[in-house]
Scaffold this active site. Structure first.
Site, short mmCIF file in Angstrom:
data_model
loop_
_atom_site.label_atom_id
_atom_site.label_comp_id
_atom_site.label_asym_id
_atom_site.label_seq_id
_atom_site.Cartn_x
_atom_site.Cartn_y
_atom_site.Cartn_z
N ARG A 46 0.85 -1.20 0.00
CA ARG A 46 0.00 0.00 0.00
C ARG A 46 0.89 1.25 0.00
O ARG A 46 0.55 2.27 -0.59
CB ARG A 46 -0.95 0.00 1.21
CG ARG A 46 -1.75 1.30 1.29
CD ARG A 46 -2.95 1.30 2.22
NE ARG A 46 -2.96 0.32 3.27
CZ ARG A 46 -2.24 0.38 4.40
NH1 ARG A 46 -1.45 1.41 4.64
NH2 ARG A 46 -2.30 -0.58 5.29
N TYR A 98 -18.07 16.83 -13.86
CA TYR A 98 -18.38 15.42 -13.79
C TYR A 98 -19.39 15.15 -12.66
O TYR A 98 -19.17 15.57 -11.52
CB TYR A 98 -17.08 14.65 -13.54
CG TYR A 98 -17.28 13.17 -13.49
CD1 TYR A 98 -17.64 12.47 -14.64
CD2 TYR A 98 -17.14 12.47 -12.31
CE1 TYR A 98 -17.84 11.11 -14.59
CE2 TYR A 98 -17.34 11.09 -12.26
CZ TYR A 98 -17.68 10.42 -13.41
OH TYR A 98 -17.90 9.08 -13.36
N ASP A 170 -9.14 19.83 -12.83
CA ASP A 170 -9.37 18.50 -13.40
C ASP A 170 -9.00 18.57 -14.88
O ASP A 170 -9.68 19.21 -15.68
CB ASP A 170 -10.85 18.11 -13.21
CG ASP A 170 -11.14 16.68 -13.68
OD1 ASP A 170 -10.47 16.22 -14.62
OD2 ASP A 170 -12.06 16.05 -13.12
N LYS A 195 -9.61 7.71 -18.47
CA LYS A 195 -10.00 8.32 -19.73
C LYS A 195 -8.81 8.40 -20.69
O LYS A 195 -8.27 7.39 -21.05
CB LYS A 195 -10.65 9.67 -19.45
CG LYS A 195 -11.65 9.66 -18.25
CD LYS A 195 -12.87 8.80 -18.49
CE LYS A 195 -13.72 8.58 -17.23
NZ LYS A 195 -14.10 9.80 -16.51
C1 LIG Z 1 -14.56 10.10 -15.18
C2 LIG Z 1 -14.21 11.40 -14.63
C3 LIG Z 1 -13.92 11.54 -13.27
C4 LIG Z 1 -14.00 10.39 -12.28
O1 LIG Z 1 -13.02 9.44 -12.55
P1 LIG Z 1 -13.20 7.86 -12.29
O2 LIG Z 1 -11.92 7.31 -12.79
O3 LIG Z 1 -14.40 7.41 -13.07
O4 LIG Z 1 -13.40 7.70 -10.82
C5 LIG Z 1 -13.56 12.80 -12.82
N1 LIG Z 1 -13.50 13.86 -13.65
C6 LIG Z 1 -13.78 13.75 -14.96
C7 LIG Z 1 -13.70 14.95 -15.84
C8 LIG Z 1 -14.15 12.52 -15.49
O5 LIG Z 1 -14.45 12.42 -16.79
#
Ligand SMILES: *Cc1c(COP(=O)(O)O)cnc(C)c1O
Length: 378
Positions: A46, A98, A170, A195
Site C-alpha cells: 500500500r 463530472y 481536473d 479516460k
Molecule cells: C470520469 C471522470 C472523473 C472520475 O473518474 P473515475 O476514474 O471514473 O473515478 C472525474 N472527472 C472527470 C472529468 C471525469 O471524466
C-alpha cells in the site's frame, strides 16, 4: 525532452535484474526483510510499489509536476484531495462538472462539515463573489463537462494565489498534451486516468499532481493512511496506454473538429458545444490557454425524444458512460453521467434533456460522420 518521448520513457528504466525493457508488474503485497529493521526500502505494497512509482513519475513529468500520487480511480483521487481539508473549510467548485464529483462532494464530504459552493468558473466575477474567508480550495474543470465551458486558468490562479487558496484543475478532458494547468499557476492537477491518459477503456484509475511541498506531504500521507491505491496491473496498463498519448490526442482532436463542423451544418442539431469552433464563446481564450481543443463534443437536439432516437440509432458511437478511449462513445448526460445531479441543478447549469455528448475516437472519420448522419436522419 518532448512529450511524445516523455510519455514513452519518463519514470521507466530497464529492470535492473533482467534488463526487461518494460516495467515489471510487481504483483506483491509485501517484501521480505533481511532482519529486524533492515529492508530495501519496501515494506508493504500500500505504501510502496515500483510499478505504481514508475506510473506516478511518468505522469508527473508530463504535467510538469515534481510529484504524482496515484489512486484507484479518479474519484478516489478527488476524495483524497478533499480529505486534506478540515471541517468548516469552504470549496468553490465549477458548477458544470463530472456528475460523480458533485455526488462525492454533496453526498459524502458535506457530511464531514466541508462546505461546497458551485459557480460558473468561466465567469471570474462569480468566482470572486463566492470566495469567503474560509475558502481553501478552488476546484475547476475546464473544458467543463458536459457543457464545454472554458475557465481562464491563469486569471483563476492569480486570484487564488493572492488569497492563499489552492487551485486544483481536473485536466481529464485535455490531458497535458493540450493543457498544462501547473504552468498557468494552478497548485494541483487531477486526472481520471480511466479516460485519455490510459486511453483504451480497460482500467480505472486516478492521479493527483503537484509540486507544492505542503500538498505533497499531506497527499502522500493520505494515499497511504486512507489507502485508495491502484493495483500494479492497472498501473502497468496505464503505463502502456500512455505511451501513445502523443499520437492519439491529435487524432482525437482532428476527428472531433470534423465531427463538430459536420454537426453545425446539420438541420436537426440546434447547437454544437466545442471550443474549437470559432463561434464558441471561449474560442479565443482556448486558443491562448491550450494547444488544442480535445476530442469531446456536446450538441443539443430539441428534446429528450430526439436525443433518445439518435442515441438508439448510432452503430459505431456506442451508448456508454466514460470517454477518452480509442473507440467513439455517445452519452446522454441527463440520464447517465450526470443523473446524480438533481434536475433543478442541471437546469440552473443550462443543460437540457436534449443534450448528447460525444467522445470522438480515432476511427476513420468518414465512418464516424456516416454513423452520425444515419442516426440523425429523420
Ligand atoms: C470520469 C471522470 C472523473 C472520475 O473518474 P473515475 O476514474 O471514473 O473515478 C472525474 N472527472 C472527470 C472529468 C471525469 O471524466
Amino acid at each position: 525532452m518532448g512529450i511524445a518521448t516523455d510519455s514513452i520513457h519518463a519514470g521507466q528504466q530497464p529492470d535492473p535484474t533482467t534488463g526487461a525493457i518494460m516495467t515489471p508488474i510487481y504483483q506483491t503485497s509485501t517484501y521480505v526483510q533481511e532482519e529486524l529493521g533492515v529492508h530495501k526500502g519496501y515494506e508493504y505494497a500500500r505504501t510502496h510499489n515500483l510499478t505504481r512509482a514508475a506510473w506516478e513519475q511518468c505522469v508527473a513529468k508530463l504535467e510538469g509536476a515534481t510529484t504524482g500520487i496515484a489512486f484507484g480511480s479518479g474519484l478516489a483521487a478527488i476524495g483524497t484531495l478533499i480529505q486534506a481539508l478540515e471541517p468548516g473549510d469552504h470549496v468553490v467548485s465549477s458548477n458544470d462538472m463530472y456528475g460523480g464529483t458533485y455526488r462525492l462532494y454533496e453526498r459524502v464530504y458535506r457530511r464531514y462539515g466541508i462546505e461546497f459552493e458551485y459557480v460558473d468558473t468561466s465567469d471570474l466575477d462569480a468566482v470572486r463573489a463566492a470566495i469567503r474567508p474560509t475558502t481553501r480550495l478552488l476546484y475547476v474543470e475546464t473544458p467543463s463537462n458536459p457543457l464545454m465551458k472554458v475557465s481562464d486558468l491563469a486569471a483563476l490562479a492569480e486570484m487564488a494565489r493572492a488569497r492563499g487558496i489552492a487551485l486544483a484543475v481536473d485536466n481529464t478532458f485535455l490531458t497535458p498534451f493540450f493543457q498544462r494547468p501547473l504552468e498557468l499557476g494552478a497548485h494541483l492537477v487531477v486526472h481520471s486516468v480511466t479516460k485519455y491518459l490510459n486511453g483504451h477503456s480497460d482500467m480505472v484509475g486516478g492521479m493527483l499532481l503537484t509540486s507544492e511541498p505542503a500538498w505533497i506531504e499531506k497527499l502522500r500521507f493520505l494515499q497511504n493512511a486512507a489507502g485508495a491505491v491502484p493495483g500494479p496491473m492497472d498501473c502497468w496498463l496505464a503505463l502502456r496506454g500512455v505511451k501513445t498519448l502523443a499520437v492519439r490526442m491529435p487524432r482525437h482532436e482532428a476527428n472531433a473538429m470534423l465531427v463538430a463542423q459536420h454537426l453545425v451544418r446539420h438541420p436537426r442539431v440546434e447547437r454544437v458545444l466545442y471550443p474549437g469552433l470559432p463561434e464558441h464563446p471561449a474560442h479565443a481564450l482556448s486558443t491562448r490557454q491550450t494547444s488544442g481543443f480535445g476530442g469531446m463534443v456536446s450538441f443539443l437536439l430539441r428534446d429528450l425524444e430526439e436525443a433518445r432516437q439518435v442515441a438508439g440509432r448510432t452503430r459505431l458511437f456506442a451508448l456508454a458512460e466514460s470517454l477518452g478511449g480509442v473507440e467513439s462513445l455517445l452519452c446522454h448526460p441527463a440520464s447517465m453521467t450526470h443523473a446524480s445531479v438533481p434536475r433543478a441543478e442541471r437546469e440552473r447549469m443550462g443543460f437540457t434533456d436534449g443534450l448528447l455528448r460525444l467522445s470522438v475516437g480515432i476511427e476513420d472519420v468518414e465512418d464516424l460522420l456516416q454513423d452520425l448522419d444515419h442516426a440523425l436522419a429523420v
